[in-house]
Design a protein around this motif. Structure first.
Motif, mmCIF file in Angstrom:
data_model
loop_
_atom_site.group_PDB
_atom_site.id
_atom_site.type_symbol
_atom_site.label_atom_id
_atom_site.label_comp_id
_atom_site.label_asym_id
_atom_site.label_seq_id
_atom_site.Cartn_x
_atom_site.Cartn_y
_atom_site.Cartn_z
ATOM 1 N N PRO A 85 -2.735 -2.885 1.822
ATOM 2 C CA PRO A 85 -3.590 -2.701 0.637
ATOM 3 C C PRO A 85 -4.981 -3.280 0.882
ATOM 4 O O PRO A 85 -5.139 -4.264 1.615
ATOM 5 C CB PRO A 85 -2.839 -3.491 -0.447
ATOM 6 C CG PRO A 85 -2.054 -4.507 0.304
ATOM 7 C CD PRO A 85 -1.641 -3.837 1.582
ATOM 8 N N PRO A 86 -6.008 -2.695 0.305
ATOM 9 C CA PRO A 86 -7.356 -3.251 0.461
ATOM 10 C C PRO A 86 -7.488 -4.585 -0.279
ATOM 11 O O PRO A 86 -7.058 -4.707 -1.428
ATOM 12 C CB PRO A 86 -8.250 -2.174 -0.155
ATOM 13 C CG PRO A 86 -7.357 -1.457 -1.127
ATOM 14 C CD PRO A 86 -5.984 -1.474 -0.524
ATOM 15 N N ILE A 87 -8.046 -5.558 0.388
ATOM 16 C CA ILE A 87 -8.223 -6.894 -0.192
ATOM 17 C C ILE A 87 -9.713 -7.195 -0.277
ATOM 18 O O ILE A 87 -10.385 -7.348 0.749
ATOM 19 C CB ILE A 87 -7.516 -7.982 0.649
ATOM 20 C CG1 ILE A 87 -6.047 -7.627 0.880
ATOM 21 C CG2 ILE A 87 -7.666 -9.336 -0.019
ATOM 22 C CD1 ILE A 87 -5.209 -7.578 -0.362
ATOM 23 N N GLU A 88 -10.237 -7.221 -1.471
ATOM 24 C CA GLU A 88 -11.653 -7.528 -1.653
ATOM 25 C C GLU A 88 -11.855 -9.039 -1.646
ATOM 26 O O GLU A 88 -11.171 -9.764 -2.373
ATOM 27 C CB GLU A 88 -12.169 -6.928 -2.959
ATOM 28 C CG GLU A 88 -12.123 -5.400 -3.003
ATOM 29 C CD GLU A 88 -12.718 -4.851 -4.288
ATOM 30 O OE1 GLU A 88 -13.224 -5.664 -5.101
ATOM 31 O OE2 GLU A 88 -12.675 -3.619 -4.473
ATOM 32 N N GLY A 141 0.820 -1.213 0.000
ATOM 33 C CA GLY A 141 0.000 0.000 0.000
ATOM 34 C C GLY A 141 0.851 1.259 0.000
ATOM 35 O O GLY A 141 2.015 1.233 -0.395
ATOM 36 N N HIS A 172 -0.013 1.022 6.153
ATOM 37 C CA HIS A 172 -1.328 0.961 5.524
ATOM 38 C C HIS A 172 -1.352 -0.227 4.563
ATOM 39 O O HIS A 172 -0.731 -0.181 3.502
ATOM 40 C CB HIS A 172 -1.643 2.251 4.771
ATOM 41 C CG HIS A 172 -1.683 3.464 5.650
ATOM 42 N ND1 HIS A 172 -0.544 4.147 6.026
ATOM 43 C CD2 HIS A 172 -2.723 4.101 6.240
ATOM 44 C CE1 HIS A 172 -0.882 5.164 6.811
ATOM 45 N NE2 HIS A 172 -2.192 5.155 6.963
#
Length: 249
Positions: free
Chosen positions: A129-132, A122, A127
């Motif tokens: 990373p966003p993990i969907e 990220g 921070h």
């Protein structure tokens, strides 16, 4: 003109050094050949299993040896609460994480870990990373691999206590199994590159058994052994007086 005569007169220190080093070099050479043979057998096993028809993992617990290298298909639900990110994974020169998510098998308390691929770091290390992660049932296809038990670590991370640690340096299956409240299969599925089951970057490298590397090392050790023997003969061979050749006739 009489020719000089050469005599082989071994000296103590070169002889002792050669007797110590020559068997060691030969042993290392044959050991590397044996390792190459082991890796060749491993590669053959990998090629045979990877080419075979995919099997369903089902609800039964597999052994690591039986599941290793097999193409697996399975349906289940991702559980991001116990997801981990493997740190320091590099893709095309960029550092990131491998996303490892447990998949719950319907009708069973078993989970299987799925490596969904690589994601970049990220903004910074603070921070993530966003993990969907989808909540509906997924149809997963992948190759079962046994995580290596040989990895470098500066210190033993110890058992997991308190809040769930999302970032792991290495995938220690024993540590993971002890940290979660459910049993897990002893393998990790490398999600197929064309699978629609919520994957990320998946450019998996075909198993490199290192056969050529071991054969190269074996050649180097045998070459060193031959060079050592040549040096030993050279330093212990002396040229006598030219007249010696006539006196021996």
């Amino acid at each position: 003109m009489p020719l000089p005569k050469y005599r082989f007169r071994p000296r103590l220190l070169p002889t002792l050094a050669t007797l110590a080093l020559l068997p060691l070099m030969l042993w290392l050479g044959f050991w590397q050949l044996d390792r190459a043979q082991q890796k060749r057998a491993l590669q053959m096993d990998y090629d045979a299993r990877i080419a075979a028809q995919a099997v369903s993992l089902g609800r039964q617990r597999w052994s690591a040896q039986d599941a290793r290298f097999r193409r697996i298909e399975i349906q289940g639900y991702y559980e991001p609460a116990y997801q981990i990110l493997l740190d320091n994974r590099v893709h095309k020169g960029a550092v990131g994480y491998h996303v490892i998510t447990p998949l719950r098998i319907p009708g069973s308390d078993l989970r299987v870990l799925v490596n969904r691929g690589w994601v970049p770091v990220g903004r910074d290390r603070q921070h993530l990373p966003p993990i969907e992660t989808p909540v509906d049932e997924q149809s997963v296809m992948g190759v079962a691999m046994v995580p290596s038990e040989r990895y470098f670590t500066l210190a033993d991370p110890g058992p997991v206590t308190g809040d769930w640690p999302t970032v792991w340096q290495n995938l220690d299956m024993q540590r993971y199994a002890q940290a979660v409240p459910f049993p897990v299969q002893p393998v990790v599925l490398l999600l197929d590159a064309h699978s629609p089951a919520a994957g990320f970057v998946r450019e998996w490298v075909r198993l490199d058994a290192g056969i050529a590397t071991h054969e190269s090392y074996a050649f180097q050790w045998f070459s060193l052994a031959l060079a050592l023997l040549g040096i030993y003969l050279l330093v212990n061979t002396r040229r006598g007086p030219a007249g010696d050749a006539d006196q021996d006739e």
